[in-house]
Design a protein around this motif. Structure first.
Motif: not given
Length: 390
Positions: A348-365, A330-336
């Motif tokens: 001084l800096s400001v930032l924004g970051e978006y994560r597309v998380n593809n982890k599924e419910a059947d992962a071991f964790i 299974t994919n225990t980690v799967n995102y970009y």
């Protein structure tokens, strides 16, 4: 051999460009650096892997002092005050344990450096593997990135860990790091208290020592290649091992890196079962914990660009495929992630970051629904933050 940079005290590199010199004379130097980070993770209030406040203050000191004409004493200390109410995600196989305490010591070590043979340090510091695996630990927002390979804080000294003896040296275009993490857990008995009279108790092996080595080589002034190997003891369980290999390109505008990792018995899950028995009039309760080990394959990649006007772009990819003894995967980690930052100045800096998380419910964790506790497919999340380095 070229003259060594004091590698051991450069672990504060995230903020050392903005370090303030506290003392600098012919006998030595002390620099102070810090970071104030105010972030918030947005997403699904039940199904996102990270959610809520991510705010901390970090302060560190690094120093060097002359011993004689050949040797220099080096040392560093760094602490982090976690102000927000967010703990590190427990559904990442190698989560950041330093987020579990309000005040955490990230670094505390000292040692000796010589310009010819290198630097030896002992204490809480980054292990050898970090020399290469850090190349893909470049996500803009805190909490994202470096999850695919299996490295982690207090995970067999693959990142920051205590009781680590480390050697680091530069030979021409090559840098060699090696470490040994001493065990810090005594053996116990199978139940508490131990039966010291009958001697019938089974001893539980708590050996958690580890050792590792890493080599990085500059193929050109802009391109580097490297590899690392780490072995960790797990008491009576089979030893865990992880090897990684990576490639990095950096011309100060474009940045690209890729790391591959292969682990044996590196990941684990534990399940506790409680049984109650009645013998005559005596009620006995016993708890048994079963640990399952997993092999895994990990991938991490990063691609970014810094514009001259202060705008920076960064994208990362993290994937980890775990396999149990039966061959199930299974994919225990799967995102970009996709992120952008803007630097008002070098502090001084400001930032924004978006994560597309593809982890599924059947992962071991798996990610679990915050309301029901049931495993669910992970929801996407994103983070906005303000960062000030000093």
């Amino acid at each position: 051999m070229k003259k060594l940079t004091l590698v051991a005290i450069c672990v504060l590199s995230a903020t050392q460009a903005n370090a303030v010199s506290v003392m600098n004379n012919q006998y030595g130097a002390i620099d102070m650096a810090g970071r104030a980070y105010a972030g918030h993770v947005f997403g699904d209030d039940r199904k996102s892997e990270l959610y809520g406040s991510d705010t901390f203050a970090r302060l560190g000191l690094k120093g060097k002092s002359k011993i004689d004409d050949q040797f220099t004493a080096v040392g560093a200390y760094e602490a982090q005050l976690n102000v927000g109410d967010k703990a590190s995600s427990s559904t990442v196989p190698t989560n950041d344990t330093e987020k579990n305490d309000s005040l955490a010591t990230r670094l505390a070590y000292g040692g000796v450096s010589n310009s010819d043979w290198g630097t030896v340090t002992f204490g809480r510091q980054n292990g050898a593997a970090n020399l290469v695996t850090a190349w893909t630990d470049v996500a803009l927002a805190d909490g994202y990135g470096n999850n695919g390979l299996g490295v982690g804080v207090d995970k067999f000294a693959t990142k920051r860990a205590s009781d680590v003896l480390k050697y680091s040296a530069t030979f021409g275009n090559a840098q060699l790091d090696a470490d040994y993490k001493f065990r810090n857990a005594q053996d116990t008995c199978a139940s508490t208290p131990c039966d010291s009279k009958g001697g019938a108790e089974t001893v539980v092996d708590k050996d958690n020592a580890a050792y590792g080595t890493a080599l990085a080589y500059k193929l050109t002034p802009l391109i580097s290649a490297g590899a690392s190997y780490t072995v960790g003891k797990q008491g009576s369980l089979d030893d865990a091992s992880l090897w990684t290999t990576g490639l990095k390109f950096d011309d100060k505008s474009w940045y690209a890196a890729f790391n591959y990792g292969k682990g044996n018995n590196w990941l684990s899950t534990s399940k506790s079962t409680t049984a109650t028995t009645l013998t005559g009039t005596t009620l006995t309760t016993a708890t048994t914990t079963t640990t399952t080990l997993y092999d895994h394959t990990g991938y991490e990649a990063a691609l970014g660009y810094n514009f001259l006007n202060g705008v920076g772009l960064m994208s990362t990819w993290n994937k980890q495929i775990a396999e149990n003894s039966a061959g199930a995967k299974t994919n225990t980690v799967n995102y970009y992630t996709l992120g952008a930052s803007y630097k008002f100045n070098r502090r001084l800096s400001v930032l924004g970051e978006y994560r597309v998380n593809n982890k599924e419910a059947d992962a071991f964790i798996p990610v679990k629904d915050a309301a029901t506790g049931l495993a669910v497919d992970a929801a996407n999340d994103f983070q906005l933050a303000v960062k000030y380095d000093f």
